[in-house]
Design an enzyme around this catalytic site. Structure first.
Site, short mmCIF file in Angstrom:
data_model
loop_
_atom_site.label_atom_id
_atom_site.label_comp_id
_atom_site.label_asym_id
_atom_site.label_seq_id
_atom_site.Cartn_x
_atom_site.Cartn_y
_atom_site.Cartn_z
N ASP A 43 7.20 -5.09 8.33
CA ASP A 43 8.12 -3.57 7.75
C ASP A 43 9.14 -4.40 7.35
O ASP A 43 9.06 -6.09 7.03
CB ASP A 43 8.46 -3.39 9.31
CG ASP A 43 8.71 -2.07 9.19
OD1 ASP A 43 8.92 -1.68 8.07
OD2 ASP A 43 9.62 -1.98 10.08
N HIS A 60 8.48 -2.89 -2.07
CA HIS A 60 7.11 -2.93 -1.88
C HIS A 60 6.58 -3.82 -2.64
O HIS A 60 4.80 -4.32 -2.04
CB HIS A 60 6.86 -1.08 -2.03
CG HIS A 60 7.27 -0.44 -0.76
ND1 HIS A 60 6.77 -0.63 0.16
CD2 HIS A 60 7.67 1.12 -0.82
CE1 HIS A 60 8.23 0.38 0.64
NE2 HIS A 60 8.21 1.52 -0.19
N LEU A 154 -14.39 -13.57 5.76
CA LEU A 154 -13.17 -12.92 5.73
C LEU A 154 -13.38 -11.25 5.72
O LEU A 154 -13.44 -10.72 4.53
CB LEU A 154 -11.69 -13.59 5.74
CG LEU A 154 -10.66 -11.92 5.20
CD1 LEU A 154 -10.08 -12.73 7.24
CD2 LEU A 154 -9.32 -12.87 5.16
C1 FPP Z 1 7.03 -0.10 5.66
O1 FPP Z 1 8.35 -1.14 4.80
C2 FPP Z 1 6.61 -0.84 4.70
C3 FPP Z 1 5.83 0.40 3.92
C4 FPP Z 1 5.61 1.21 4.03
C5 FPP Z 1 4.43 -0.10 3.38
C6 FPP Z 1 3.87 -2.08 2.91
C7 FPP Z 1 3.26 -1.93 2.29
C8 FPP Z 1 2.73 -3.24 1.10
C9 FPP Z 1 3.57 -4.06 1.78
C10 FPP Z 1 2.02 -3.48 0.10
C11 FPP Z 1 1.17 -2.84 0.11
C12 FPP Z 1 0.22 -4.25 -0.74
C13 FPP Z 1 -1.19 -3.07 -1.05
C14 FPP Z 1 -1.85 -3.49 -2.06
C15 FPP Z 1 -2.00 -1.80 -0.22
P1 FPP Z 1 9.22 0.32 4.62
O2 FPP Z 1 9.57 0.62 3.61
O3 FPP Z 1 9.73 0.86 6.14
O4 FPP Z 1 10.97 -1.01 5.43
P2 FPP Z 1 12.37 -0.15 5.38
O5 FPP Z 1 12.08 -0.30 7.16
O6 FPP Z 1 13.51 -1.58 5.42
O7 FPP Z 1 12.52 0.74 5.25
#
Ligand code: FPP
Length: 264
Positions: A43, A60, A154
């Site tokens: 997050d 992201h 893994l």
């Molecule tokens: C939450 O942060 C994150 C997500 C909803 C997406 C997570 C995805 C990745 C880390 C990349 C994934 C990689 C692959 C390989 C699929 P947020 O956007 O809710 O952050 P915020 O709370 O600060 O708005």
């Protein structure tokens, strides 16, 4: 399946040579108390981008590089199973361009990483309703499953369109279908049988659930499986989360006293 998994874990973890950095070093993998399954709620990507005046999607993309790093660390430290929350059933509520971007990330990630994952003997699995993903995302899911299905190292679960409640509902529906077909009966339904029908069937329950960005909740992530997980929260935003933070979380985990409702 669970016994097979744990047997393989004991066999392979003794061979892992690399250790995490000494300053924040968890104990060696063969030490009792090493987590068999680490799960992460990644997050804070949006806030990381906002802090830099960048569009949310830049967060992201930066987060994707951390996915690579934690997989490498888990492989090197002999952690047998890692689950990453990449897209929840609730994330469809985001603006269409962000959803579209998140649906393209798996392609970008696996295109660049698949050879290394295979080399590291990583078996990739996907949990969640992947049938509702766009066709191009489903295509990379299938290709990745195919390329890594024979691997024995893994296990990395990518939770894509995943919701813990939906996972439980699907497990109960599967059991109901077996009852309707005369292969099972309701009196015999128990926790083990639900667990055998969840998306994580055959894997140990998560020992350690990590959430970044200072939020203190599970957000429908592995809610059945994490019933006795140790929770570890950090203010660090996901794109800043390094293997040192992971090592710190594991070291903290190893100091916890787990009683599973007992007294010792
Ligand atoms: C939450 O942060 C994150 C997500 C909803 C997406 C997570 C995805 C990745 C880390 C990349 C994934 C990689 C692959 C390989 C699929 P947020 O956007 O809710 O952050 P915020 O709370 O600060 O708005």
């Amino acid at each position: 399946m669970l016994e097979w998994f744990l047997g393989r874990w004991r066999a392979t973890s003794r061979k892992i040579p690399a250790s995490p950095p000494a300053s924040v070093s968890p104990l060696a993998p063969e030490t009792p108390g090493w987590p068999a399954h680490v799960a992460i709620i990644m997050d804070g990507n949006g806030r990381w981008a906002n802090q830099r005046g960048l569009p949310r999607v830049a967060g992201h993309r930066a987060g994707m590089t951390r996915v690579r790093e934690v997989i490498q660390a888990c492989h090197e430290w002999g952690i047998p199973c890692l689950t990453l929350f990449a897209f929840s059933t609730e994330n469809w509520k985001r603006p269409p361009h962000e959803v579209e971007f998140l649906m393209r990330l798996p392609e970008e990630f696996f295109r660049s990483e698949i050879d290394e994952l295979v080399e590291r003997d990583v078996r990739v699995r996907f949990i969640g309703d992947t049938h509702r993903l766009p066709p191009h995302t489903q295509a990379i899911v299938s290709r990745t499953l195919e390329r890594t299905q024979g691997n024995r190292g893994l296990v990395v679960n990518f939770a894509l369109n995943y919701g813990g409640r939906a996972d439980i509902v699907e497990a109960v529906k599967a059991y109901a279908a077996e009852v309707a077909a005369g292969h099972a009966n309701w009196d015999e339904l128990n926790e083990e049988r639900i667990g055998q029908r969840l998306s994580t069937a055959g894997l140990p329950d998560p020992d350690l659930v990590i959430r970044t960005s200072g939020e203190l909740r599970l957000s429908n992530f592995l809610i059945w499986q994490a019933a006795y997980a140790e929770l570890w929260f950090t203010d660090v935003l996901w794109p800043d989360f390094t293997r040192e933070h992971l090592a710190q979380a594991i070291a903290d985990y190893q100091r916890r006293k787990r009683r599973f409702g007992g007294i010792k």
